[in-house]
Write an enzyme that holds these catalytic residues in place. Structure first.
Site, PDB file in Angstrom:
ATOM      1  N   HIS A   1       0.835  -1.205   0.000  1.00  0.00           N
ATOM      2  CA  HIS A   1       0.000   0.000   0.000  1.00  0.00           C
ATOM      3  C   HIS A   1       0.867   1.251   0.000  1.00  0.00           C
ATOM      4  O   HIS A   1       2.056   1.198   0.308  1.00  0.00           O
ATOM      5  CB  HIS A   1      -0.906   0.025   1.238  1.00  0.00           C
TER       6      HIS A   1
ATOM      7  N   ARG B   1       5.447   6.195  13.730  1.00  0.00           N
ATOM      8  CA  ARG B   1       5.468   6.863  12.428  1.00  0.00           C
ATOM      9  C   ARG B   1       4.932   8.283  12.521  1.00  0.00           C
ATOM     10  O   ARG B   1       3.979   8.531  13.258  1.00  0.00           O
ATOM     11  CB  ARG B   1       4.595   6.053  11.455  1.00  0.00           C
TER      12      ARG B   1
ATOM     13  N   HIS C   1       4.602   0.327  -0.143  1.00  0.00           N
ATOM     14  CA  HIS C   1       5.428  -0.490   0.750  1.00  0.00           C
ATOM     15  C   HIS C   1       4.613  -1.645   1.328  1.00  0.00           C
ATOM     16  O   HIS C   1       3.385  -1.649   1.272  1.00  0.00           O
ATOM     17  CB  HIS C   1       6.069   0.354   1.857  1.00  0.00           C
TER      18      HIS C   1
ATOM     19  N   ASP D   1       0.620   5.030   1.900  1.00  0.00           N
ATOM     20  CA  ASP D   1      -0.085   5.480   3.104  1.00  0.00           C
ATOM     21  C   ASP D   1      -1.257   6.415   2.797  1.00  0.00           C
ATOM     22  O   ASP D   1      -1.109   7.420   2.083  1.00  0.00           O
ATOM     23  CB  ASP D   1       0.894   6.175   4.069  1.00  0.00           C
TER      24      ASP D   1
HETATM   25  C1  SIN Z   1       3.566   1.038   7.507  1.00  0.00           C
HETATM   26  O1  SIN Z   1       2.826   0.449   6.722  1.00  0.00           O
HETATM   27  O2  SIN Z   1       3.655   2.273   7.500  1.00  0.00           O
HETATM   28  C2  SIN Z   1       4.394   0.243   8.491  1.00  0.00           C
HETATM   29  C3  SIN Z   1       5.397  -0.616   7.859  1.00  0.00           C
HETATM   30  C4  SIN Z   1       5.963  -1.627   8.821  1.00  0.00           C
HETATM   31  O3  SIN Z   1       5.351  -1.949   9.854  1.00  0.00           O
HETATM   32  O4  SIN Z   1       7.045  -2.133   8.538  1.00  0.00           O
END
Ligand code: SIN
Length: 315
Positions: free
Chosen positions: A115, A282, A265, A117
């Protein structure tokens, strides 16, 4: 050293990690304010490599926010799932936040979980900055893919075809989540649905990116459901080809900083087969409204734009 007078005078080194995406940045201390040259170097590396990594940066929540603020306005932690108590700009990514999401194993495809974000919003965050705190000794890697490389490696007829398409992005509960799960309740309380172009023109570089966030893009506008599914599966398989990706092995103190305008990602799923804990935090930076090659902007179908945390606090 007195933190109040500490300065950050090192020069930034950039070490690429793969052909199309990912570079490790060294020679900089992110606990300290950066000078304008360092900010410019880091920003240039972000635009070129799309995701950049730092090691051994043991930031507090406040330092994480201060580092992020040097690159843009911070959003609230997450527009649907909230934030860490006392830290409105920090979103907690813990192993168990979505522990139900793999109950639907039968529905998994290679692109499941990939996805970009918050693409359900009309102005998805332009960048995300993820900080590793509790990291498993093995497993738990994150992968990113270059949506620009993916676009450029399509054949010319297919590029011409997707240039004119648009798709609807929304949050939906993960496969297997129960109708009463906390995830579903949060999604229902804060509906976000947006029509974005399938090809996004990067506002800083002018590059075209195949903007097909697999987890949130639900259908292509103006085609039949079967056509939509077949086209999307072709594009999702394409954007997740290993040669467009980089895989990052986290350590405590690692930071990943990525450009959501040109990447997707994949959070790890192997952590659910390991007993180890995993905790990251994050921040995200307020983004603009995407536009396609024809200049048409994205349109919000439900929900409001993702505002700066500071603006939300004032309301
Ligand atoms: C995310 O999707 O922002 C997190 C990625 C992760 O947990 O490695």
């Amino acid at each position: 050293m007195n933190a109040a007078v500490a300065s950050n005078t090192e020069s930034v080194q950039v070490t690429p990690l793969s052909a199309f995406i990912g570079a490790e940045i060294s020679g900089v201390d992110l606990t300290q304010p950066l000078d304008t040259h360092q900010i410019a170097q880091i920003r240039a590396a972000l635009l070129k490599w799309r995701v950049i990594f730092f090691r051994e940066q043991f930031l507090t929540h406040a330092q994480h926010v201060a580092f992020s603020a040097q690159f843009g306005e911070l959003t609230l932690g997450h527009p649907v799932f909230g934030h860490v108590d006392g830290h409105p700009e920090i979103y907690s990514i813990s192993k168990y936040r979505k522990a139900t999401r793999f109950e639907g194993q039968a529905l998994l495809r290679p692109w499941t979980g990939w996805h970009t974000d918050v693409t359900a919003a009309v102005n998805p965050p332009f960048a995300s900055i993820l900080r590793g705190v509790t990291i498993p000794p093995y497993g738990g890697d994150t992968q990113w893919t270059s949506l620009v490389a993916a676009y450029e490696k399509l054949s010319t007829p297919l590029r011409d075809f997707v240039d004119g398409l648009r798709g609807v992005h929304k949050f939906t509960p993960p496969a297997g989540a129960s109708a009463t799960s906390a995830f579903e309740k949060a999604v229902q309380q804060r509906a976000l649905v947006t029509e974005h172009p399938l090809v996004r023109v990067h506002p800083e570089t002018g590059e075209r990116a195949l903007y097909v966030s697999p987890s949130f893009l639900k259908h292509i506008v103006g085609v039949t459901p079967r056509e939509s599914q077949a086209i999307l599966e072709l594009l999702w398989e394409h954007v997740t080809r290993p040669e467009f990706t980089v895989r990052f092995k986290w350590e405590p103190g690692s930071i990943a900083f990525w450009d959501n305008r040109s990447t997707a990602h994949l959070a790890p799923s192997d952590i659910f087969d390991l007993e180890f804990d995993r905790q990251l935090y994050r921040t995200t930076l307020v983004g603009d409204v995407p536009a396609g090659p024809d200049g048409r902007a994205s349109v919000a179908l439900e929900g409001s734009p993702v505002n700066a945390a500071a603006a939300v606090a004032l309301n």
